[in-house]
Write a protein that holds these residues in place. Structure first.
Motif, PDB file in Angstrom:
ATOM      1  N   TRP A   1       0.910  -1.198   0.118  1.00 61.21           N
ATOM      2  CA  TRP A   1       0.049   0.026  -0.017  1.00 61.21           C
ATOM      3  C   TRP A   1       0.855   1.335  -0.060  1.00 61.21           C
ATOM      4  CZ3 TRP A   1      -4.586  -0.805  -1.468  1.00 61.21           C
ATOM      5  CH2 TRP A   1      -5.310  -2.131  -1.227  1.00 61.21           C
ATOM      6  N   TYR A   2       1.996   1.402  -0.845  1.00 56.90           N
ATOM      7  CA  TYR A   2       2.751   2.535  -0.671  1.00 56.90           C
ATOM      8  C   TYR A   2       2.334   3.285  -2.227  1.00 56.90           C
ATOM      9  CZ  TYR A   2       6.164  -0.211  -3.475  1.00 56.90           C
ATOM     10  OH  TYR A   2       6.746  -1.216  -4.474  1.00 56.90           O
ATOM     11  N   ASP A   3       0.985   3.093  -2.303  1.00 55.31           N
ATOM     12  CA  ASP A   3       0.734   3.711  -3.918  1.00 55.31           C
ATOM     13  C   ASP A   3      -0.517   4.727  -3.724  1.00 55.31           C
ATOM     14  OD1 ASP A   3      -1.376   1.688  -2.945  1.00 55.31           O
ATOM     15  OD2 ASP A   3      -1.894   1.186  -4.653  1.00 55.31           O
ATOM     16  N   PRO A   4      -0.285   5.759  -2.852  1.00 50.25           N
ATOM     17  CA  PRO A   4      -1.600   6.738  -2.781  1.00 50.25           C
ATOM     18  C   PRO A   4      -1.474   7.746  -4.038  1.00 50.25           C
ATOM     19  CG  PRO A   4       0.239   7.360  -1.205  1.00 50.25           C
ATOM     20  CD  PRO A   4       0.599   5.762  -1.749  1.00 50.25           C
ATOM     21  N   ILE A   5      -2.689   7.899  -4.503  1.00 52.93           N
ATOM     22  CA  ILE A   5      -2.910   8.606  -5.536  1.00 52.93           C
ATOM     23  C   ILE A   5      -3.656   9.977  -5.217  1.00 52.93           C
ATOM     24  CG2 ILE A   5      -2.230   7.031  -7.428  1.00 52.93           C
ATOM     25  CD1 ILE A   5      -5.427   6.713  -7.891  1.00 52.93           C
ATOM     26  N   GLU A   6      -4.302   9.808  -4.298  1.00 53.25           N
ATOM     27  CA  GLU A   6      -5.126  11.115  -3.637  1.00 53.25           C
ATOM     28  C   GLU A   6      -5.141  10.761  -2.173  1.00 53.25           C
ATOM     29  OE1 GLU A   6      -9.368  13.334  -4.381  1.00 53.25           O
ATOM     30  OE2 GLU A   6      -9.348  10.998  -4.819  1.00 53.25           O
ATOM     31  N   PHE A   7      -4.894  12.132  -1.754  1.00 52.39           N
ATOM     32  CA  PHE A   7      -5.191  12.156  -0.106  1.00 52.39           C
ATOM     33  C   PHE A   7      -5.958  13.486   0.405  1.00 52.39           C
ATOM     34  CE2 PHE A   7      -2.937  13.457   4.187  1.00 52.39           C
ATOM     35  CZ  PHE A   7      -3.393  12.297   4.771  1.00 52.39           C
TER      36      PHE A   7
ATOM     37  N   VAL B   1      -1.310   2.093   4.727  1.00 48.97           N
ATOM     38  CA  VAL B   1      -0.997   3.338   3.755  1.00 48.97           C
ATOM     39  C   VAL B   1      -0.024   4.208   4.086  1.00 48.97           C
ATOM     40  CG1 VAL B   1      -1.589   4.618   1.798  1.00 48.97           C
ATOM     41  CG2 VAL B   1      -3.030   2.779   2.375  1.00 48.97           C
ATOM     42  N   MET B   2      -0.464   4.690   5.234  1.00 46.74           N
ATOM     43  CA  MET B   2       0.692   5.861   5.742  1.00 46.74           C
ATOM     44  C   MET B   2       2.028   5.226   5.783  1.00 46.74           C
ATOM     45  SD  MET B   2       1.008   9.086   6.412  1.00 46.74           S
ATOM     46  CE  MET B   2      -0.473   9.931   6.749  1.00 46.74           C
ATOM     47  N   GLU B   3       1.865   4.157   6.775  1.00 45.54           N
ATOM     48  CA  GLU B   3       3.143   3.535   7.368  1.00 45.54           C
ATOM     49  C   GLU B   3       4.032   2.930   5.993  1.00 45.54           C
ATOM     50  OE1 GLU B   3       1.497   0.591  10.102  1.00 45.54           O
ATOM     51  OE2 GLU B   3       1.462   2.195  11.786  1.00 45.54           O
ATOM     52  N   GLN B   4       3.217   2.179   5.118  1.00 45.78           N
ATOM     53  CA  GLN B   4       4.149   1.612   4.081  1.00 45.78           C
ATOM     54  C   GLN B   4       4.665   2.996   3.040  1.00 45.78           C
ATOM     55  OE1 GLN B   4       2.373  -1.743   2.031  1.00 45.78           O
ATOM     56  NE2 GLN B   4       1.540  -2.405   3.552  1.00 45.78           N
ATOM     57  N   THR B   5       3.967   3.831   3.094  1.00 45.60           N
ATOM     58  CA  THR B   5       4.238   5.089   1.950  1.00 45.60           C
ATOM     59  C   THR B   5       5.569   5.520   2.781  1.00 45.60           C
ATOM     60  OG1 THR B   5       2.223   5.162   1.122  1.00 45.60           O
ATOM     61  CG2 THR B   5       3.523   7.026   0.786  1.00 45.60           C
ATOM     62  N   CYS B   6       5.266   5.922   4.158  1.00 48.20           N
ATOM     63  CA  CYS B   6       6.611   6.439   4.703  1.00 48.20           C
ATOM     64  C   CYS B   6       7.909   5.822   4.578  1.00 48.20           C
ATOM     65  CB  CYS B   6       6.141   6.866   6.165  1.00 48.20           C
ATOM     66  SG  CYS B   6       4.895   8.069   6.411  1.00 48.20           S
ATOM     67  N   GLU B   7       7.641   4.260   4.618  1.00 47.85           N
ATOM     68  CA  GLU B   7       8.572   3.501   4.804  1.00 47.85           C
ATOM     69  C   GLU B   7       9.566   3.408   3.247  1.00 47.85           C
ATOM     70  OE1 GLU B   7       9.833  -1.193   4.956  1.00 47.85           O
ATOM     71  OE2 GLU B   7       8.024  -0.752   5.872  1.00 47.85           O
ATOM     72  N   LYS B   8       8.527   3.218   2.291  1.00 51.40           N
ATOM     73  CA  LYS B   8       8.880   3.495   1.090  1.00 51.40           C
ATOM     74  C   LYS B   8       9.778   4.671   0.480  1.00 51.40           C
ATOM     75  CE  LYS B   8       9.452   1.410  -3.034  1.00 51.40           C
ATOM     76  NZ  LYS B   8      10.219   0.020  -3.159  1.00 51.40           N
ATOM     77  N   TYR B   9       9.292   6.105   1.043  1.00 53.65           N
ATOM     78  CA  TYR B   9       9.801   7.058   0.573  1.00 53.65           C
ATOM     79  C   TYR B   9      10.999   7.642   1.728  1.00 53.65           C
ATOM     80  CZ  TYR B   9       6.845   7.477  -3.322  1.00 53.65           C
ATOM     81  OH  TYR B   9       6.203   7.340  -4.302  1.00 53.65           O
ATOM     82  N   GLN B  10      11.195   6.627   2.929  1.00 51.23           N
ATOM     83  CA  GLN B  10      12.384   6.916   3.864  1.00 51.23           C
ATOM     84  C   GLN B  10      11.903   8.281   4.719  1.00 51.23           C
ATOM     85  OE1 GLN B  10      15.898   6.481   1.820  1.00 51.23           O
ATOM     86  NE2 GLN B  10      15.755   4.386   1.474  1.00 51.23           N
ATOM     87  N   THR B  11      10.617   8.153   4.922  1.00 50.44           N
ATOM     88  CA  THR B  11      10.172   9.273   5.805  1.00 50.44           C
ATOM     89  C   THR B  11       9.915   8.772   7.219  1.00 50.44           C
ATOM     90  OG1 THR B  11       8.066   9.545   4.988  1.00 50.44           O
ATOM     91  CG2 THR B  11       9.766  11.005   4.140  1.00 50.44           C
TER      92      THR B  11
END
Length: 191
Positions: A33-39, A116-126
């Motif tokens: 779930w590191y694929d957000p397109i709208e937030f 989504v938040m956790e996986q996206t942060c992990e993927k983008y190293q934030t």
């Protein structure tokens, strides 16, 4: 000190880059779930709205990887050509600032939005925002076990309202109303 709440919602590509059969693990357990397109989010302490269309990660725009267009309405080829897309790395500092020290509220938060938040942060190293989480779907299931728990259906039976679901900004606007309703209801009233 009283909690401050931020209503939030993600729309994602819905693409399964692992090609995991949904029947094996269920829809929400079978994807990265590191694929957000709208937030979108609404900070209830200020009523400030935030809304972003996000440039998809390159893993999710490869040929042969379908999106969940039937759910959110975004066609991959059209979406990536939008002129209002922002990079996660550019919008995240503002998201993190708004969420830190508050309680994030989402419908299906524990199964979807928090992941989504956790996986996206992990993927983008934030760093993941330092916030608590509340899941209105789980709360409504407990309060009204015999009622439908999808946000669209809750809006109908609880508030007698309809809205354009799977638009992140419309989802957070409706969830703000639902959240206020369930928090204003005295605990001693049983339906």
């Amino acid at each position: 000190m009283e909690d401050k709440f931020v209503i939030l919602d993600f729309e994602t590509t819905g693409a399964d880059i692992l090609h995991t059969p949904p029947v094996q693990n269920g829809y929400f357990k079978s994807k990265l779930w590191y694929d957000p397109i709208e937030f979108a989010m609404i900070d209830l302490s200020s009523d400030q709205e935030y809304h972003y269309f996000i440039e998809p990660h390159k893993d999710f725009i490869k040929e042969g990887i379908p999106w969940a267009t039937d759910i959110h309405g975004f066609e991959k080829d059209d979406f990536v050509k939008r002129n209002d897309l922002q990079k996660w790395e550019d919008i995240y500092p503002e998201i993190q600032k708004v969420l830190t020290g508050k309680t994030a509220v989402a419908h299906n938060a524990f199964v979807f939005d928090q992941q989504v938040m956790e996986q996206t942060c992990e993927k983008y190293q934030t760093l993941v925002p330092l916030c608590k989480w509340r899941d209105t779907k789980a709360e409504i299931k407990q309060m009204y076990p015999d009622k439908s728990h999808s946000q669209v259906e809750v809006a109908k039976w609880m508030l007698d309202e309809e809205y354009k679901a799977h638009s992140a900004i419309e989802d957070v606007r409706m969830l703000a109303k639902i959240f206020k309703y369930i928090n204003e209801k005295p605990a001693w009233i049983f339906v």
